[in-house]
Design an enzyme around this catalytic site. Structure first.
Site, short mmCIF file in Angstrom:
data_model
loop_
_atom_site.label_atom_id
_atom_site.label_comp_id
_atom_site.label_asym_id
_atom_site.label_seq_id
_atom_site.Cartn_x
_atom_site.Cartn_y
_atom_site.Cartn_z
NE ARG A 150 -3.53 -2.06 2.94
CZ ARG A 150 -3.35 -3.16 3.67
NH1 ARG A 150 -2.20 -3.35 4.30
NH2 ARG A 150 -4.29 -4.08 3.77
CE LYS A 174 -6.38 -0.37 4.84
NZ LYS A 174 -7.68 -0.67 4.24
CG HIS A 246 -4.76 0.33 -4.42
ND1 HIS A 246 -4.50 0.06 -3.10
CD2 HIS A 246 -5.59 -0.65 -4.86
CE1 HIS A 246 -5.16 -1.04 -2.75
NE2 HIS A 246 -5.82 -1.48 -3.79
NE ARG A 249 -2.79 -3.46 -1.22
CZ ARG A 249 -2.39 -4.26 -0.24
NH1 ARG A 249 -1.11 -4.57 -0.12
NH2 ARG A 249 -3.28 -4.75 0.61
CG HIS A 272 -6.19 -8.46 1.40
ND1 HIS A 272 -6.32 -8.92 0.12
CD2 HIS A 272 -6.04 -7.11 1.30
CE1 HIS A 272 -6.27 -7.89 -0.72
NE2 HIS A 272 -6.09 -6.80 -0.04
CE1 TYR A 281 -6.27 -7.01 -6.64
CE2 TYR A 281 -6.33 -8.19 -4.57
CZ TYR A 281 -6.10 -7.03 -5.28
OH TYR A 281 -5.71 -5.91 -4.63
#
Length: 301
Positions: A150, A174, A246, A249, A272, A281
């Site tokens: 990210r 995150k 992004h 990524r 994730h 995806y």
């Protein structure tokens, strides 16, 4: 803003930071959503606190918002307010959530444009390597694409996070969650060139002594700066795609999937929380599913 609201917002911010470990960026977004509701009450002279506000008033607010923002922003505001009122229930200030029955607009999962290998090569080849920033930018874009980071993770990579002997870098994602991501010899090579030949000549500010990628004033780069670098390169090669950091990524995940990587591995590399996020995806390339079927189903043997 009504004092009643200020106090609760402050407490909610502490909860998000300490209990849920959210980044300042996420906390700011939550705060903005609640402040919008508080402002609506002030403008319409409605005297309600977070404890006494009713479902009807919240519904009128959401209806008002829906005329001003797109469905995606509306869904985010509803989700942010739901979290706030769930927190108030959790802290025994309320027994109900006034957003319980409010439906967020249904959104198709919006996929960013994907770059193919040729696009990525063209973008990177368009970097002017005669400048110091060029060496840095090449190393940054190779890291974005090579490790699937990210943009917030890229700008905060530390030199002490590089474990090149083992072939990994440590990434802080995150909610301050850390993960180790494999890094290819090629990406390592570009980082090393920047680290040895460019970075030592910068006027490095003390607090950024361990930050890998720096601006010319020796400070950490902003996320906006990375957006600008990428937008300028896209313009330079007349790339007619909407791209952002992004996109690299997203392309990292898509290219791994197309070449036969399994979703669980991609999930770990992207950091994730839930595999459903990674499953987005799968919608990109159905050919892959066909190959899996041909290769692995016993009836095809």
């Amino acid at each position: 803003m009504n004092n009643n609201w200020t106090k609760f917002i402050k407490n909610f911010q502490s909860y998000l930071k300490i209990e849920r470990g959210l980044s300042q960026n996420s906390i700011d977004n939550y705060t903005l959503d609640i402040e919008k509701l508080s402002l609506y009450l002030t403008e319409n002279q409605i005297d309600k606190s977070p404890i006494t506000i009713t479902e009807e008033i919240v519904q009128e607010f959401i209806y008002d918002v829906s005329k001003k923002v797109n469905p995606r922003s509306q869904a985010r505001i509803i989700s942010g307010l739901k979290s706030f009122f769930n927190y108030l229930i959790f802290e025994d200030y309320r027994v109900d959530n006034p957003l319980e029955l409010i439906e967020a607009p249904r959104l198709g999962r919006k996929l960013p444009d994907t770059l193919n290998i040729e696009d990525i090569d063209n973008l990177i080849n368009a970097i002017d390597l005669s400048s110091n920033e060029g060496e840095r930018n090449r190393a940054m874009l190779e890291t974005l694409y090579g490790c699937g980071l990210r943009v917030s993770e890229l700008v905060s990579v530390k030199i002490s996070d590089l474990f090149f002997d083992e072939g990994f870098i440590k990434v802080t994602g995150k909610g301050n969650k850390q993960r180790f991501v494999p890094i290819s010899p090629l990406t390592q090579k570009y980082i090393e060139i920047y680290k040895k030949e460019v970075r030592p000549h910068l006027p490095i500010q003390k607090e950024f002594g361990d930050t890998l990628f720096l601006n010319r004033r020796g400070k950490q780069l902003t996320r906006a700066m990375i957006f600008t670098i990428i937008k300028d390169l896209a313009k330079k090669i007349n790339l007619n795609k909407t791209i952002s950091p992004h996109t690299f990524r997203h392309s990292f995940a898509t290219h791994l999937l197309e070449n036969g990587a399994d979703l669980r591995s991609i999930q770990l590399m992207l950091g994730h929380e839930s595999i459903t996020t990674t499953e987005i995806y799968m919608h990109v390339d159905r050919k892959h599913l066909n190959q899996v079927m041909q290769t692995f189903h016993p009836r095809n043997k």
